[in-house]
Design a protein around this motif. Structure first.
Motif, PDB file in Angstrom:
ATOM      1  N   ALA A   1       0.751  -1.190  -0.052  1.00 41.88           N
ATOM      2  CA  ALA A   1       0.110   0.039   0.032  1.00 41.88           C
ATOM      3  C   ALA A   1       0.944   1.278   0.166  1.00 41.88           C
ATOM      4  N   VAL A   2       2.015   1.274   0.432  1.00 48.85           N
ATOM      5  CA  VAL A   2       2.900   2.340   0.651  1.00 48.85           C
ATOM      6  C   VAL A   2       3.520   2.639  -0.768  1.00 48.85           C
ATOM      7  N   ARG A   3       3.685   1.494  -1.492  1.00 46.59           N
ATOM      8  CA  ARG A   3       4.143   1.544  -2.757  1.00 46.59           C
ATOM      9  C   ARG A   3       3.243   2.218  -3.964  1.00 46.59           C
ATOM     10  N   SER A   4       1.859   1.680  -3.741  1.00 45.74           N
ATOM     11  CA  SER A   4       0.972   1.915  -4.745  1.00 45.74           C
ATOM     12  C   SER A   4      -0.340   2.462  -4.435  1.00 45.74           C
ATOM     13  N   GLY A   5      -0.632   2.535  -3.128  1.00 49.55           N
ATOM     14  CA  GLY A   5      -2.063   3.250  -2.620  1.00 49.55           C
ATOM     15  C   GLY A   5      -2.219   4.533  -2.679  1.00 49.55           C
ATOM     16  N   ARG A   6      -3.338   4.844  -2.653  1.00 48.96           N
ATOM     17  CA  ARG A   6      -3.945   6.449  -2.691  1.00 48.96           C
ATOM     18  C   ARG A   6      -2.851   6.966  -1.496  1.00 48.96           C
ATOM     19  N   ALA A   7      -2.784   8.413  -1.608  1.00 48.31           N
ATOM     20  CA  ALA A   7      -2.175   9.165  -0.584  1.00 48.31           C
ATOM     21  C   ALA A   7      -2.652   8.784   0.816  1.00 48.31           C
ATOM     22  N   GLU A   8      -4.136   9.003   1.333  1.00 44.81           N
ATOM     23  CA  GLU A   8      -4.370   8.437   2.281  1.00 44.81           C
ATOM     24  C   GLU A   8      -4.154   7.215   2.883  1.00 44.81           C
ATOM     25  N   GLN A   9      -4.277   6.196   1.785  1.00 43.77           N
ATOM     26  CA  GLN A   9      -3.794   4.838   2.209  1.00 43.77           C
ATOM     27  C   GLN A   9      -2.406   4.602   2.336  1.00 43.77           C
ATOM     28  N   ARG A  10      -1.279   5.427   1.563  1.00 43.06           N
ATOM     29  CA  ARG A  10       0.015   5.259   1.850  1.00 43.06           C
ATOM     30  C   ARG A  10       0.267   5.798   3.386  1.00 43.06           C
ATOM     31  N   SER A  11      -0.389   6.920   3.640  1.00 45.73           N
ATOM     32  CA  SER A  11      -0.254   7.607   5.091  1.00 45.73           C
ATOM     33  C   SER A  11      -0.634   6.780   6.140  1.00 45.73           C
ATOM     34  N   ALA A  12      -1.895   5.773   5.915  1.00 46.15           N
ATOM     35  CA  ALA A  12      -2.387   5.111   6.980  1.00 46.15           C
ATOM     36  C   ALA A  12      -1.416   3.745   7.034  1.00 46.15           C
ATOM     37  N   ALA A  13      -0.990   3.328   6.081  1.00 46.95           N
ATOM     38  CA  ALA A  13      -0.197   2.194   5.841  1.00 46.95           C
ATOM     39  C   ALA A  13       1.214   2.532   6.457  1.00 46.95           C
ATOM     40  N   ALA A  14       1.859   3.523   6.299  1.00 44.70           N
ATOM     41  CA  ALA A  14       3.211   4.255   6.842  1.00 44.70           C
ATOM     42  C   ALA A  14       3.013   3.974   8.651  1.00 44.70           C
ATOM     43  N   PHE A  15       1.743   4.666   8.989  1.00 48.94           N
ATOM     44  CA  PHE A  15       1.478   4.846  10.468  1.00 48.94           C
ATOM     45  C   PHE A  15       1.618   3.419  10.991  1.00 48.94           C
ATOM     46  N   ALA A  16       0.748   2.674  10.209  1.00 51.61           N
ATOM     47  CA  ALA A  16       0.749   1.091  10.718  1.00 51.61           C
ATOM     48  C   ALA A  16       2.028   0.338  10.861  1.00 51.61           C
ATOM     49  N   ILE A  17       2.832   0.618   9.799  1.00 55.75           N
ATOM     50  CA  ILE A  17       4.067  -0.208   9.727  1.00 55.75           C
ATOM     51  C   ILE A  17       5.069   0.511  11.068  1.00 55.75           C
ATOM     52  N   GLY A  18       4.995   1.699  11.122  1.00 59.67           N
ATOM     53  CA  GLY A  18       5.699   2.204  12.084  1.00 59.67           C
ATOM     54  C   GLY A  18       4.998   1.858  13.774  1.00 59.67           C
ATOM     55  N   LEU A  19       3.754   1.726  13.698  1.00 59.08           N
ATOM     56  CA  LEU A  19       3.162   1.310  14.979  1.00 59.08           C
ATOM     57  C   LEU A  19       3.975   0.067  15.553  1.00 59.08           C
ATOM     58  N   LEU A  20       4.218  -0.879  14.749  1.00 57.23           N
ATOM     59  CA  LEU A  20       4.994  -2.245  15.236  1.00 57.23           C
ATOM     60  C   LEU A  20       6.235  -2.175  15.372  1.00 57.23           C
ATOM     61  N   GLY A  21       6.957  -0.920  15.239  1.00 58.08           N
ATOM     62  CA  GLY A  21       8.410  -0.675  15.543  1.00 58.08           C
ATOM     63  C   GLY A  21       9.335  -1.587  14.971  1.00 58.08           C
ATOM     64  N   SER A  22      10.197  -2.239  15.318  1.00 58.08           N
ATOM     65  CA  SER A  22      11.454  -3.007  15.025  1.00 58.08           C
ATOM     66  C   SER A  22      10.678  -4.269  14.466  1.00 58.08           C
ATOM     67  N   LYS A  23       9.761  -4.629  14.663  1.00 57.07           N
ATOM     68  CA  LYS A  23       8.928  -5.865  13.982  1.00 57.07           C
ATOM     69  C   LYS A  23       8.907  -5.468  12.523  1.00 57.07           C
ATOM     70  N   SER A  24       8.916  -4.340  12.037  1.00 53.33           N
ATOM     71  CA  SER A  24       8.594  -3.729  10.953  1.00 53.33           C
ATOM     72  C   SER A  24       9.982  -3.537   9.812  1.00 53.33           C
ATOM     73  N   ALA A  25      11.019  -4.276  10.389  1.00 50.36           N
ATOM     74  CA  ALA A  25      12.471  -4.135   9.902  1.00 50.36           C
ATOM     75  C   ALA A  25      12.366  -4.063   8.350  1.00 50.36           C
ATOM     76  N   ALA A  26      11.688  -5.268   7.867  1.00 46.76           N
ATOM     77  CA  ALA A  26      11.547  -5.755   6.577  1.00 46.76           C
ATOM     78  C   ALA A  26      10.998  -4.469   5.815  1.00 46.76           C
ATOM     79  N   CYS A  27      10.083  -3.854   6.168  1.00 42.99           N
ATOM     80  CA  CYS A  27       9.576  -2.799   5.313  1.00 42.99           C
ATOM     81  C   CYS A  27      10.527  -1.455   5.243  1.00 42.99           C
TER      82      CYS A  27
END
Length: 217
Positions: A130-156
């Motif tokens: 979603a970060v790569r290809s979603g709408r602006a609102e979706q990219r923002s929400a996806a980035a927030f969700a990824i950040g929410l998981l902290g170090s678990k999101s290292a692959a992103c």
């Protein structure tokens, strides 16, 4: 009949649901999921997330609501299912779908469900997409969700660093997401300085937000 009577006011039924929720009676809560009132279903589902064990039959009903209910009910059902022994891979797609929706309250519930997943790998792959290809609102929400998981999101991290090239407003959320992942992102960020398409200012800001780990990573 408490949750089926059309003659009762919505306020009375909702108050009854909240009272029932505080009792933590799994059987009664499971039965209350059959209410046609989304607010009652959401209250009950959230309460089930706090119980020690959810019977398979109740999990089945929660699964139905996670697919067919209103956004808020779906999110509440997913919170309960994520806390249960349900196969979590099956939940990821639904959690991400709601996490990227336009309903703010439902998104909040989806974020809670995401954090309850023992293994968020599948969900993170979908969020990165979603970060790569979603709408602006979706990219923002996806980035927030990824950040929410902290170090678990290292692959992103590679996806997020690449997203720093964007000229969209959501880039600030991308910066925050990378900073929450922490020291794992330092090397990819430093390497990105050699990319002529990258903004050195954004890279520097991101490293600054990571903090001391950026100078020792």
């Amino acid at each position: 009949m408490l949750f089926r009577s059309d003659s009762e006011s919505e306020e009375v039924r909702l108050a009854a649901a909240k009272s029932l929720a505080s009792s933590r009676s799994v059987d009664a809560l499971g039965a209350a999921l059959s209410s046609g009132d989304p607010r009652i279903q959401a209250v009950v589902a959230k309460s089930l997330a706090e119980t020690e064990a959810i019977p398979a039959s109740v999990q089945d009903r929660l699964s139905e609501l996670s697919q067919q209910g209103t956004p808020i009910v779906r999110a509440a059902a997913l919170i309960a299912l994520a806390a249960s022994n349900r196969t979590q891979l099956d939940l990821s797609e639904s959690i991400v779908e709601i996490a990227l929706s336009d309903d703010v309250e439902a998104r909040t519930g989806a974020m809670i469900a995401l954090r309850k997943l023992d293994d968020p790998t599948a969900a993170l792959k979908q969020l990165a997409a979603a970060v790569r290809s979603g709408r602006a609102e979706q990219r923002s929400a996806a980035a927030f969700a990824i950040g929410l998981l902290g170090s678990k999101s290292a692959a992103c991290v590679p996806t997020l660093v690449d997203a720093l090239k964007s000229n969209e407003e959501d880039v600030d959320e991308v910066i925050r997401a990378i900073s929450r992942i922490g020291s794992t992102a330092v090397t990819p960020l430093l390497q990105a300085f050699s990319d002529p398409e990258q903004s050195r200012d954004r890279l520097a800001r991101t490293l600054a937000m990571i903090g001391p780990a950026a100078t020792t990573g």
